[in-house]
Design a protein around this motif. Structure first.
Motif, PDB file in Angstrom:
ATOM      1  N   LYS A  33     -18.382  12.824   7.772  1.00 56.96           N
ATOM      2  CA  LYS A  33     -19.192  12.855   6.561  1.00 56.96           C
ATOM      3  C   LYS A  33     -18.472  12.217   5.379  1.00 56.96           C
ATOM      4  CE  LYS A  33     -21.834  16.983   7.843  1.00 56.96           C
ATOM      5  NZ  LYS A  33     -22.223  18.359   7.460  1.00 56.96           N
ATOM      6  N   HIS A  34     -17.153  12.345   5.342  1.00 55.58           N
ATOM      7  CA  HIS A  34     -16.374  11.765   4.247  1.00 55.58           C
ATOM      8  C   HIS A  34     -15.153  11.061   4.833  1.00 55.58           C
ATOM      9  CE1 HIS A  34     -18.814  14.015   1.374  1.00 55.58           C
ATOM     10  NE2 HIS A  34     -18.594  15.099   2.098  1.00 55.58           N
ATOM     11  N   VAL A  35     -14.884   9.878   4.344  1.00 56.97           N
ATOM     12  CA  VAL A  35     -13.724   9.110   4.790  1.00 56.97           C
ATOM     13  C   VAL A  35     -12.835   8.834   3.585  1.00 56.97           C
ATOM     14  CG1 VAL A  35     -12.910   6.986   5.860  1.00 56.97           C
ATOM     15  CG2 VAL A  35     -15.043   8.026   6.644  1.00 56.97           C
ATOM     16  N   ARG A  36     -11.620   9.336   3.665  1.00 59.81           N
ATOM     17  CA  ARG A  36     -10.669   9.095   2.582  1.00 59.81           C
ATOM     18  C   ARG A  36      -9.835   7.870   2.906  1.00 59.81           C
ATOM     19  NH1 ARG A  36      -8.251  15.175   1.320  1.00 59.81           N
ATOM     20  NH2 ARG A  36     -10.274  16.142   0.718  1.00 59.81           N
ATOM     21  N   ARG A  37      -9.913   6.892   2.028  1.00 60.71           N
ATOM     22  CA  ARG A  37      -9.181   5.645   2.250  1.00 60.71           C
ATOM     23  C   ARG A  37      -8.242   5.391   1.085  1.00 60.71           C
ATOM     24  NH1 ARG A  37     -13.074   0.819   3.453  1.00 60.71           N
ATOM     25  NH2 ARG A  37     -11.137  -0.047   4.303  1.00 60.71           N
ATOM     26  N   SER A  38      -6.970   5.255   1.419  1.00 61.60           N
ATOM     27  CA  SER A  38      -5.990   4.926   0.395  1.00 61.60           C
ATOM     28  C   SER A  38      -6.049   3.434   0.100  1.00 61.60           C
ATOM     29  CB  SER A  38      -4.585   5.305   0.874  1.00 61.60           C
ATOM     30  OG  SER A  38      -4.226   4.516   1.988  1.00 61.60           O
ATOM     31  N   ILE A  39      -5.363   3.015  -0.946  1.00 61.75           N
ATOM     32  CA  ILE A  39      -5.310   1.576  -1.273  1.00 61.75           C
ATOM     33  C   ILE A  39      -4.693   0.795  -0.124  1.00 61.75           C
ATOM     34  CG2 ILE A  39      -4.306  -0.128  -2.830  1.00 61.75           C
ATOM     35  CD1 ILE A  39      -4.518   1.898  -5.079  1.00 61.75           C
ATOM     36  N   ALA A  40      -3.628   1.352   0.474  1.00 63.74           N
ATOM     37  CA  ALA A  40      -2.970   0.682   1.596  1.00 63.74           C
ATOM     38  C   ALA A  40      -3.919   0.524   2.781  1.00 63.74           C
ATOM     39  CB  ALA A  40      -1.731   1.467   2.019  1.00 63.74           C
ATOM     40  N   THR A  41      -4.732   1.549   3.012  1.00 62.76           N
ATOM     41  CA  THR A  41      -5.688   1.483   4.113  1.00 62.76           C
ATOM     42  C   THR A  41      -6.740   0.415   3.861  1.00 62.76           C
ATOM     43  OG1 THR A  41      -5.393   3.842   4.559  1.00 62.76           O
ATOM     44  CG2 THR A  41      -7.367   2.798   5.450  1.00 62.76           C
ATOM     45  N   VAL A  42      -7.205   0.320   2.637  1.00 64.91           N
ATOM     46  CA  VAL A  42      -8.203  -0.692   2.282  1.00 64.91           C
ATOM     47  C   VAL A  42      -7.636  -2.096   2.471  1.00 64.91           C
ATOM     48  CG1 VAL A  42      -9.583  -1.667   0.409  1.00 64.91           C
ATOM     49  CG2 VAL A  42      -9.429   0.817   0.695  1.00 64.91           C
ATOM     50  N   LEU A  43      -6.403  -2.311   2.012  1.00 60.83           N
ATOM     51  CA  LEU A  43      -5.789  -3.631   2.133  1.00 60.83           C
ATOM     52  C   LEU A  43      -5.563  -4.012   3.586  1.00 60.83           C
ATOM     53  CD1 LEU A  43      -3.176  -3.475  -0.787  1.00 60.83           C
ATOM     54  CD2 LEU A  43      -5.429  -4.563  -0.777  1.00 60.83           C
TER      55      LEU A  43
END
Length: 271
Positions: A33-43
């Protein structure tokens, strides 16, 4: 993770579930239901997406012309190699792009993970020489039964494929191919494969494919044994701008009629 056992199987999103293929099995899992994405994960995700799209372009360009059976690991294996290509660039994380000179890392990539050309061919990987609007690949003379083969093999086919890949989203150039078929029980004279393809406008990827056949009542049947079929990337010729166009360095190669002229490759010992 659960496997799909029903009559109707699917891939992709369906309501709150996600169907996917894992090692040849159809699986399903519930979407978070919710996905937590850090900046590093996005990059990292951005870079992986770039590599995956590049791998998809290569597969679309080459697979229609390949004749061997492909396994379910091809997509992941090629994406992994494209990540290596991507990481050789100097751009910052998350905004990397494919650098054409780094594509040389793709040399030797096996479309059949079970067997590579070095396992079958008795001679070194042949060079690709550009001759005007053609790519030429010299195949040396071989003794009878020189290529490793199964006991029921009667013929061997060697095929060259060239495709231009534009990683900037421009329409792809159609792949071209040339092939030679010879009787495994007779010596094979030196020959060459000629591809009507002018490298330079796109990233040119050249594949050499080997297939085994058995003859029955005058009809040739391709072998399904992955041990005796191979398709490897043997060269990647980077694109160049109009300012860089001219006589390429590899145009000074010796005449193909002289390549391997004094060599005949012997048959390997039986496995």
């Amino acid at each position: 993770m659960a496997t799909q056992s029903g009559i109707i199987k699917y891939e992709g999103k369906l309501d709150e579930t996600l169907g996917y293929n894992r090692k040849g099995k159809r699986c399903v899992r519930r979407m978070p239901k919710h996905v937590r994405r850090s900046i590093a994960t996005v990059l990292s995700g951005n870079d992986f997406g770039t590599a995956s799209r590049a791998g998809k372009l290569i597969r679309r360009a080459l697979i229609p012309t390949l004749d061997i059976r492909l396994d379910h690991t091809l997509t992941n294996r090629l994406n992994k190699e494209m990540l290596k290509v991507l990481y050789t660039g100097s751009q910052e994380r998350g905004s990397r792009s494919i650098q054409n000179k780094a594509l040389e890392l793709l040399k030797g990539f096996q479309f059949n993970k079970t067997t590579g050309l070095d396992r079958l061919l008795p001679f070194p990987t042949p060079k690709v020489v550009q001759d005007g609007d053609q790519l030429r690949i010299a195949i040396p003379a071989m003794e009878a039964k020189a290529i490793r083969h199964a006991g029921n093999t009667t013929h061997i086919e060697i095929k060259a494929i060239a495709a231009g890949v534009n990683f900037n989203g421009v329409e792809q150039e159609q792949a071209v191919s040339d092939k030679v078929l010879f009787n495994i029980h007779q010596p094979a004279a030196a020959t060459e494969l000629v591809l009507p393809f002018k490298a330079g406008k796109a990233e040119t990827i050249v594949v050499l494919q080997v297939r085994a056949f058995s003859e029955d009542n005058g009809i040739l049947y391709a072998s399904g044994n992955r041990k005796y079929c191979a398709a490897d990337i043997i060269d990647v010729i980077p694109s160049f701008t109009e300012e860089e166009a001219g006589t390429p360095a590899y145009a000074t190669e010796p005449s193909l009629s002289l390549l391997h002229a004094d060599k005949t490759y012997a048959a390997p010992q039986r496995e």
